[in-house]
Design an enzyme around this catalytic site. Structure first.
Site, PDB file in Angstrom:
ATOM      1  N   GLU A  17       4.319  -4.986   7.295  1.00  0.00           N
ATOM      2  CA  GLU A  17       3.356  -4.246   7.859  1.00  0.00           C
ATOM      3  C   GLU A  17       3.985  -3.758   9.393  1.00  0.00           C
ATOM      4  O   GLU A  17       4.007  -2.591   9.447  1.00  0.00           O
ATOM      5  CB  GLU A  17       2.068  -4.313   7.811  1.00  0.00           C
ATOM      6  CG  GLU A  17       1.427  -4.120   6.311  1.00  0.00           C
ATOM      7  CD  GLU A  17       1.482  -5.407   5.709  1.00  0.00           C
ATOM      8  OE1 GLU A  17       2.087  -6.667   5.811  1.00  0.00           O
ATOM      9  OE2 GLU A  17       0.668  -5.772   4.710  1.00  0.00           O
ATOM     10  N   GLY A  32       0.672  -5.011   1.001  1.00  0.00           N
ATOM     11  CA  GLY A  32      -0.761  -5.219   0.040  1.00  0.00           C
ATOM     12  C   GLY A  32      -0.512  -5.575  -1.107  1.00  0.00           C
ATOM     13  O   GLY A  32      -1.281  -6.074  -1.965  1.00  0.00           O
ATOM     14  N   GLU A  54      -1.003  -9.325  -0.761  1.00  0.00           N
ATOM     15  CA  GLU A  54      -2.277  -9.449  -0.273  1.00  0.00           C
ATOM     16  C   GLU A  54      -3.023  -9.589  -1.771  1.00  0.00           C
ATOM     17  O   GLU A  54      -3.862 -10.122  -1.854  1.00  0.00           O
ATOM     18  CB  GLU A  54      -2.704  -8.338   0.819  1.00  0.00           C
ATOM     19  CG  GLU A  54      -2.086  -8.772   1.887  1.00  0.00           C
ATOM     20  CD  GLU A  54      -2.264  -7.521   2.974  1.00  0.00           C
ATOM     21  OE1 GLU A  54      -2.105  -6.572   2.704  1.00  0.00           O
ATOM     22  OE2 GLU A  54      -2.911  -7.857   3.992  1.00  0.00           O
ATOM     23  N   ALA A  88       0.841  -1.261   0.106  1.00  0.00           N
ATOM     24  CA  ALA A  88       0.131  -0.068  -0.217  1.00  0.00           C
ATOM     25  C   ALA A  88       0.860   1.465  -0.048  1.00  0.00           C
ATOM     26  O   ALA A  88       1.975   1.147   0.519  1.00  0.00           O
ATOM     27  CB  ALA A  88      -0.949   0.034   1.261  1.00  0.00           C
TER      28      ALA A  88
HETATM   29  C1  HXC Z   1       5.239   4.245  -1.219  1.00  0.00           C
HETATM   30  C2  HXC Z   1       6.799   3.336  -2.013  1.00  0.00           C
HETATM   31  C3  HXC Z   1       6.522   2.034  -1.472  1.00  0.00           C
HETATM   32  C4  HXC Z   1       5.535   2.022  -0.798  1.00  0.00           C
HETATM   33  C5  HXC Z   1       8.604   1.808  -2.525  1.00  0.00           C
HETATM   34  N1  HXC Z   1       8.026   3.381  -2.563  1.00  0.00           N
HETATM   35  N2  HXC Z   1       7.459   1.349  -1.775  1.00  0.00           N
HETATM   36  N3  HXC Z   1       6.160   4.436  -1.873  1.00  0.00           N
HETATM   37  N4  HXC Z   1       4.819   3.251  -0.924  1.00  0.00           N
HETATM   38  N5  HXC Z   1       5.005   1.098  -0.311  1.00  0.00           N
HETATM   39  C6  HXC Z   1       8.678   4.214  -3.514  1.00  0.00           C
HETATM   40  C7  HXC Z   1      10.170   4.610  -2.745  1.00  0.00           C
HETATM   41  O1  HXC Z   1       9.634   5.476  -1.843  1.00  0.00           O
HETATM   42  C8  HXC Z   1      10.815   5.150  -3.712  1.00  0.00           C
HETATM   43  O2  HXC Z   1      10.599   6.369  -4.068  1.00  0.00           O
HETATM   44  C9  HXC Z   1      10.769   4.325  -4.945  1.00  0.00           C
HETATM   45  O3  HXC Z   1       9.519   3.684  -4.483  1.00  0.00           O
HETATM   46  C10 HXC Z   1      11.779   3.175  -5.181  1.00  0.00           C
HETATM   47  O4  HXC Z   1      11.849   2.692  -3.760  1.00  0.00           O
HETATM   48  P1  HXC Z   1      13.426   2.162  -3.100  1.00  0.00           P
HETATM   49  O5  HXC Z   1      13.055   2.075  -1.767  1.00  0.00           O
HETATM   50  O6  HXC Z   1      14.047   3.290  -3.461  1.00  0.00           O
HETATM   51  O7  HXC Z   1      13.696   1.236  -3.901  1.00  0.00           O
HETATM   52  P2  HXC Z   1      14.911  -0.011  -3.163  1.00  0.00           P
HETATM   53  O8  HXC Z   1      15.946   0.331  -2.603  1.00  0.00           O
HETATM   54  O9  HXC Z   1      14.847  -0.839  -4.538  1.00  0.00           O
HETATM   55  O10 HXC Z   1      13.942  -0.803  -2.267  1.00  0.00           O
HETATM   56  C11 HXC Z   1      12.761  -1.621  -2.575  1.00  0.00           C
HETATM   57  C12 HXC Z   1      11.783  -2.052  -1.308  1.00  0.00           C
HETATM   58  C13 HXC Z   1      11.731  -1.074  -0.667  1.00  0.00           C
HETATM   59  C14 HXC Z   1      12.523  -3.126  -0.675  1.00  0.00           C
HETATM   60  C15 HXC Z   1      10.752  -2.673  -1.986  1.00  0.00           C
HETATM   61  O11 HXC Z   1      11.038   0.189  -1.540  1.00  0.00           O
HETATM   62  C16 HXC Z   1      10.644  -1.114   0.752  1.00  0.00           C
HETATM   63  O12 HXC Z   1      10.991  -1.478   1.545  1.00  0.00           O
HETATM   64  N6  HXC Z   1       9.322  -0.568   0.222  1.00  0.00           N
HETATM   65  C17 HXC Z   1       8.383  -0.612   1.093  1.00  0.00           C
HETATM   66  C18 HXC Z   1       7.815  -1.966   1.573  1.00  0.00           C
HETATM   67  C19 HXC Z   1       6.629  -2.083   2.420  1.00  0.00           C
HETATM   68  O13 HXC Z   1       6.840  -1.786   3.790  1.00  0.00           O
HETATM   69  N7  HXC Z   1       5.476  -2.419   2.208  1.00  0.00           N
HETATM   70  C20 HXC Z   1       4.450  -2.659   2.714  1.00  0.00           C
HETATM   71  C21 HXC Z   1       3.625  -1.393   3.254  1.00  0.00           C
HETATM   72  S1  HXC Z   1       2.305  -1.379   4.062  1.00  0.00           S
HETATM   73  P3  HXC Z   1      11.480   7.825  -4.095  1.00  0.00           P
HETATM   74  O14 HXC Z   1      10.274   9.037  -4.520  1.00  0.00           O
HETATM   75  O15 HXC Z   1      12.229   7.961  -3.099  1.00  0.00           O
HETATM   76  O16 HXC Z   1      12.262   7.303  -5.376  1.00  0.00           O
HETATM   77  C22 HXC Z   1       0.898  -2.160   3.437  1.00  0.00           C
HETATM   78  C23 HXC Z   1      -0.287  -2.090   4.176  1.00  0.00           C
HETATM   79  C24 HXC Z   1      -1.401  -3.250   3.349  1.00  0.00           C
HETATM   80  O17 HXC Z   1       1.073  -2.794   2.363  1.00  0.00           O
HETATM   81  C25 HXC Z   1      -2.360  -3.160   4.140  1.00  0.00           C
HETATM   82  C26 HXC Z   1      -3.513  -2.207   3.868  1.00  0.00           C
HETATM   83  C27 HXC Z   1      -3.498  -1.214   3.177  1.00  0.00           C
END
Ligand code: HXC
Length: 257
Positions: free
Chosen positions: A131, A108, A111, A65
């Protein structure tokens, strides 16, 4: 159909829907949610479409998400607005849906893949429910669908530690149906979807419904449900055609009737 966050195309009887927010690793925001619901409803109504493939990019199916969007939400907004409930449209899609996953399928994203009927993954795929590292828990079905898919031990391991699992582990534990090389991913998923679409539509929809019912009910009720659906297919022209073709050693000509 033209969308801000999705690409859609049809390949014969298959609709291919591609998440398209490459700069954000396909993070799932409310625009993706409403556009995907819209695209799935449209393909659901299109008679020529028999199955759907949902995919992302080579680097990410979806990294979860959209954290930027979620950051400012408070409890009352989330509760009154029934935040993210719109994703239910994906799981409610009646036509078979295959998730073709390459790269990150996190939070997400994992999911969303699990809302599809099965997952075909490339060798680069990585799954996880991170999460907990953000101070929340899965909210689009992860605690429920992941547990049903892989069992309590693995689900607890993933949900409580937030670690990622590679594709070999994901297949071993039953989350992933098939692993293919990255360059084969879309073709494999589309060919598989086309094969499903070639079978009688009523039987396909009932098969999906019957398997899904197994997650919702007791064994006895599920078996009765299956038997009623099975009986009902003898009312279709395609059952007559399928069995006649087998006996006559020819290819069946299904009519979806
Ligand atoms: C918003 C995101 C994002 C996310 C990545 N980006 N994941 N933006 N929401 N979930 C953006 C980053 O901010 C970055 O933007 C660009 O995408 C590239 O990401 P990087 O982190 O620079 O890439 P990398 O170093 O290759 O790492 C990849 C990654 C990491 C390991 C996937 O991005 C990451 O950990 N993302 C978050 C994963 C996460 O926690 N997901 C769960 C979310 S909560 P910029 O602008 O800086 O270039 C969830 C809840 C669901 O999903 C339940 C109900 C809603």
């Amino acid at each position: 159909m033209s969308y801000e966050t999705l690409l859609t195309e049809t390949r014969g009887p298959v609709a291919l829907v591609t998440l398209n927010r490459p700069k954000a690793l396909n993070a799932l925001n409310s625009t993706v949610m409403s556009e995907l619901a819209d695209a799935l409803a449209a393909f659901g109504k299109e008679e020529g479409i028999g199955a759907i493939v949902l995919t992302g990019s080579e680097k990410a199916f979806a990294a979860g998400a959209d954290i930027k969007e979620m950051q400012g939400i408070d409890f009352v907004d989330a509760y009154i607005g029934d935040f993210i409930s719109g994703w239910e449209a994906v799981a409610a899609t009646r036509k078979p849906m295959i998730a073709a996953v390459s790269g990150f399928a996190l939070g997400g994203g994992c999911e969303l893949a699990m809302m599809c009927d099965f997952i075909i993954a490339s060798e680069t795929a990585k799954f996880g429910q991170p999460e907990i590292t953000l101070g929340v828990i899965p909210g689009m079905g992860g605690s429920q669908r992941l547990t049903r898919a892989v069992g309590k031990a693995k689900a607890m391991d993933l949900v409580l530690t937030g670690r990622m699992m590679d594709v070999a582990e994901a297949e071993r534990v039953g989350l992933v149906a098939r692993i293919v090389p990255p360059e084969r991913l879309i073709d494999e998923a589309v060919e598989t979807a086309a094969k499903i679409a070639s079978f009688p539509r009523a039987a396909v929809l009932m098969a999906k419904e019957a398997v899904n019912r197994s997650f919702e009910t007791t064994l006895g009720e599920g078996l009765r449900f299956e038997r009623r659906l099975f009986h009902s297919l003898f009312a279709t022209a395609d059952q007559k055609e399928g069995m006649a073709a087998f006996m006559e050693k020819r290819k069946p000509q299904f009519s979806n009737r």
